[in-house]
Design a protein around this motif. Sequence first.
Motif, PDB file in Angstrom:
ATOM      1  N   VAL A 157       0.934  -1.168   0.032  1.00 58.53           N
ATOM      2  CA  VAL A 157       0.056   0.051  -0.057  1.00 58.53           C
ATOM      3  C   VAL A 157       0.856   1.257   0.037  1.00 58.53           C
ATOM      4  O   VAL A 157       1.374   1.595   1.083  1.00 58.53           O
ATOM      5  CB  VAL A 157      -1.005  -0.036   1.143  1.00 58.53           C
ATOM      6  CG1 VAL A 157      -1.877   1.447   1.049  1.00 58.53           C
ATOM      7  CG2 VAL A 157      -1.745  -1.180   1.461  1.00 58.53           C
ATOM      8  N   PHE A 191      -5.280   4.684  -1.047  1.00 54.84           N
ATOM      9  CA  PHE A 191      -5.931   3.273  -1.008  1.00 54.84           C
ATOM     10  C   PHE A 191      -6.401   3.220   0.393  1.00 54.84           C
ATOM     11  O   PHE A 191      -5.766   3.437   1.395  1.00 54.84           O
ATOM     12  CB  PHE A 191      -4.888   2.236  -1.572  1.00 54.84           C
ATOM     13  CG  PHE A 191      -5.054   0.879  -1.183  1.00 54.84           C
ATOM     14  CD1 PHE A 191      -5.970   0.231  -2.409  1.00 54.84           C
ATOM     15  CD2 PHE A 191      -5.063  -0.071  -0.361  1.00 54.84           C
ATOM     16  CE1 PHE A 191      -6.254  -0.890  -2.334  1.00 54.84           C
ATOM     17  CE2 PHE A 191      -5.632  -1.308  -0.161  1.00 54.84           C
ATOM     18  CZ  PHE A 191      -6.229  -1.726  -1.201  1.00 54.84           C
ATOM     19  N   GLY A 192      -7.879   2.961   0.516  1.00 55.70           N
ATOM     20  CA  GLY A 192      -8.229   2.450   1.873  1.00 55.70           C
ATOM     21  C   GLY A 192      -8.881   3.901   2.345  1.00 55.70           C
ATOM     22  O   GLY A 192      -8.893   3.931   3.679  1.00 55.70           O
ATOM     23  N   HIS A 234     -14.367   1.427   5.179  1.00 55.70           N
ATOM     24  CA  HIS A 234     -14.827   0.031   4.538  1.00 55.70           C
ATOM     25  C   HIS A 234     -14.376  -1.212   5.700  1.00 55.70           C
ATOM     26  O   HIS A 234     -13.618  -0.703   6.434  1.00 55.70           O
ATOM     27  CB  HIS A 234     -13.928   0.034   3.293  1.00 55.70           C
ATOM     28  CG  HIS A 234     -12.586  -0.121   3.317  1.00 55.70           C
ATOM     29  ND1 HIS A 234     -11.856   0.968   3.687  1.00 55.70           N
ATOM     30  CD2 HIS A 234     -11.612  -1.232   3.161  1.00 55.70           C
ATOM     31  CE1 HIS A 234     -10.510   0.519   3.702  1.00 55.70           C
ATOM     32  NE2 HIS A 234     -10.497  -0.714   3.416  1.00 55.70           N
ATOM     33  N   LEU A 276      -1.440  -5.065   8.748  1.00 50.68           N
ATOM     34  CA  LEU A 276      -0.854  -4.275   7.997  1.00 50.68           C
ATOM     35  C   LEU A 276       0.653  -3.805   8.795  1.00 50.68           C
ATOM     36  O   LEU A 276       0.605  -3.502   9.906  1.00 50.68           O
ATOM     37  CB  LEU A 276      -1.698  -2.787   8.068  1.00 50.68           C
ATOM     38  CG  LEU A 276      -1.442  -1.757   7.074  1.00 50.68           C
ATOM     39  CD1 LEU A 276      -1.404  -2.242   5.645  1.00 50.68           C
ATOM     40  CD2 LEU A 276      -2.474  -0.523   7.286  1.00 50.68           C
ATOM     41  N   TRP A 300       0.937   5.769  13.291  1.00 54.81           N
ATOM     42  CA  TRP A 300       1.861   4.844  12.796  1.00 54.81           C
ATOM     43  C   TRP A 300       3.542   5.257  13.327  1.00 54.81           C
ATOM     44  O   TRP A 300       3.568   6.468  13.108  1.00 54.81           O
ATOM     45  CB  TRP A 300       1.747   4.616  11.164  1.00 54.81           C
ATOM     46  CG  TRP A 300       0.518   3.938  10.855  1.00 54.81           C
ATOM     47  CD1 TRP A 300      -0.746   4.504  10.445  1.00 54.81           C
ATOM     48  CD2 TRP A 300       0.456   2.488  10.867  1.00 54.81           C
ATOM     49  NE1 TRP A 300      -1.276   3.219  10.457  1.00 54.81           N
ATOM     50  CE2 TRP A 300      -0.827   2.311  10.600  1.00 54.81           C
ATOM     51  CE3 TRP A 300       1.342   1.469  11.101  1.00 54.81           C
ATOM     52  CZ2 TRP A 300      -1.402   0.880  10.438  1.00 54.81           C
ATOM     53  CZ3 TRP A 300       0.785   0.148  11.064  1.00 54.81           C
ATOM     54  CH2 TRP A 300      -0.395  -0.032  10.569  1.00 54.81           C
ATOM     55  N   TRP A 307      -6.381  -6.132  12.200  1.00 50.12           N
ATOM     56  CA  TRP A 307      -7.920  -6.062  12.938  1.00 50.12           C
ATOM     57  C   TRP A 307      -8.804  -7.112  12.474  1.00 50.12           C
ATOM     58  O   TRP A 307      -8.396  -7.775  11.661  1.00 50.12           O
ATOM     59  CB  TRP A 307      -8.391  -4.708  12.273  1.00 50.12           C
ATOM     60  CG  TRP A 307      -8.465  -4.395  10.747  1.00 50.12           C
ATOM     61  CD1 TRP A 307      -9.308  -4.849   9.869  1.00 50.12           C
ATOM     62  CD2 TRP A 307      -7.226  -3.852   9.910  1.00 50.12           C
ATOM     63  NE1 TRP A 307      -8.848  -4.272   8.714  1.00 50.12           N
ATOM     64  CE2 TRP A 307      -7.770  -3.838   8.775  1.00 50.12           C
ATOM     65  CE3 TRP A 307      -6.044  -3.259  10.292  1.00 50.12           C
ATOM     66  CZ2 TRP A 307      -6.888  -3.251   7.662  1.00 50.12           C
ATOM     67  CZ3 TRP A 307      -5.130  -2.925   9.357  1.00 50.12           C
ATOM     68  CH2 TRP A 307      -5.641  -2.748   7.958  1.00 50.12           C
ATOM     69  N   HIS A 366     -12.571   0.440   8.894  1.00 57.87           N
ATOM     70  CA  HIS A 366     -11.331   1.345   8.825  1.00 57.87           C
ATOM     71  C   HIS A 366     -11.190   2.278   7.686  1.00 57.87           C
ATOM     72  O   HIS A 366     -11.875   2.098   6.794  1.00 57.87           O
ATOM     73  CB  HIS A 366      -9.947   0.239   9.070  1.00 57.87           C
ATOM     74  CG  HIS A 366      -9.791  -0.501   7.781  1.00 57.87           C
ATOM     75  ND1 HIS A 366     -10.513  -1.713   7.625  1.00 57.87           N
ATOM     76  CD2 HIS A 366      -9.020  -0.300   6.939  1.00 57.87           C
ATOM     77  CE1 HIS A 366     -10.171  -2.038   6.325  1.00 57.87           C
ATOM     78  NE2 HIS A 366      -9.154  -1.450   6.093  1.00 57.87           N
ATOM     79  N   ARG A 416       0.629  -5.346   3.468  1.00 56.24           N
ATOM     80  CA  ARG A 416      -0.814  -5.611   3.888  1.00 56.24           C
ATOM     81  C   ARG A 416      -1.033  -7.323   3.641  1.00 56.24           C
ATOM     82  O   ARG A 416      -1.134  -7.555   2.242  1.00 56.24           O
ATOM     83  CB  ARG A 416      -1.919  -4.680   3.213  1.00 56.24           C
ATOM     84  CG  ARG A 416      -2.980  -5.068   4.079  1.00 56.24           C
ATOM     85  CD  ARG A 416      -4.251  -4.223   3.259  1.00 56.24           C
ATOM     86  NE  ARG A 416      -4.921  -5.261   2.502  1.00 56.24           N
ATOM     87  CZ  ARG A 416      -6.359  -4.783   2.044  1.00 56.24           C
ATOM     88  NH1 ARG A 416      -6.743  -3.978   2.412  1.00 56.24           N
ATOM     89  NH2 ARG A 416      -6.915  -5.810   1.125  1.00 56.24           N
TER      90      ARG A 416
HETATM   91  C1  SIN Z   1      -6.329  -0.618   4.062  1.00 58.62           C
HETATM   92  O1  SIN Z   1      -7.348  -0.092   3.906  1.00 58.62           O
HETATM   93  O2  SIN Z   1      -6.231  -1.661   4.130  1.00 58.62           O
HETATM   94  C2  SIN Z   1      -5.134   0.492   4.090  1.00 58.62           C
HETATM   95  C3  SIN Z   1      -5.075   1.052   5.520  1.00 58.62           C
HETATM   96  C4  SIN Z   1      -4.095   1.987   5.940  1.00 58.62           C
HETATM   97  O3  SIN Z   1      -3.164   2.377   4.907  1.00 58.62           O
HETATM   98  O4  SIN Z   1      -3.859   2.512   6.735  1.00 58.62           O
END
Ligand code: SIN
Length: 301
Positions: free
Chosen positions: A86, A98-99, A103, A118, A246, A254, A261, A276
């Motif tokens: 990611v 991304f993310g 979701h 992650l 982070w 999770w 998240h 990931r």
């Molecule tokens: C994800 O949605 O899996 C990525 C989450 C992230 O990069 O913190």
Amino acid sequence: MGHYKRITVEPITGTIGAEIGDVDLTRLDAETVAEIRAAFLEHCVVFFRDQPLEIPQLKEFAGHFGPFGIEPYVKTMEDHPEVIAVVKEADEVNAINFGGHWHSDWSLQENPPLATILHGTDIPPYGGDTLFANSYLAYETLSDGMKAIVDPLIAIHSARKPYGTGKSLLGSKERRSMTILHSEEAHAEMEHPLVRIHPETGKKLLYINPVYTVRLKGMSEKDSSEILDKLFRHSINEIFTCRFRWRKNSVAMWDNRCVMHLALNDYDGHRREMHRVTIAGDRPYGEAMPRNIESPERMSS
Ligand code: SIN
């Protein structure tokens, strides 16, 4: 928390998330793995600090919790088909990350992942935190009348908003440091109970998310959105959430069955890279779709 003997477990809020300490994720015995799993079930998302994992070590850690999940729609790492890098580069200014929308991972799959792990490898000096929301509380705090309305509902999930062939939730299809695989297949639909029973804790939770839950069975998108939008807003009430800052070599794990998240996109001009993996899960069930029913065929829209 008194019942852990091998690890320390410090909750980071009163409702979701705990940091696990006194552990090296490359050297785990069965008792320690069992305690990590117990903390993961208790707190919905657990965090570890200072875990410099190479990709094979990340995969080995994940392997303690089950087989890998299937990663559709995103090009995985060249030598590691189970791992997604990611990445957002420093010069991807104004790009959607991304993310970046609330979701739960791959809820459009028949058997969505049980967990996601992650590992942070390149962390911006500020920003890029990940937010998590507790979907048990989202259900438990509904009124009895609302619970009676949502208990029998079936939700339709699809990958079409981010990964379909039309305008994408992820923004421009070019200029991304990650290769997103848009396809017709992403328009397929999957039914899941709106209220899911967690297969390990037995507790009910709201199993919906604004990226993949596109409507309710038997209703138009417009009618569905009146109910779904209200539930989405309720699910991310700040009291049900935690926010993880982070550092390089932090790990988050999770429970994808009971957590939504979102990755914050507030670090333009800085690079962020995470690795990931997902752990395979079971077909969701609840009162609306009892356990062990024959899996319905994937429907094409
Ligand atoms: C994800 O949605 O899996 C990525 C989450 C992230 O990069 O913190």
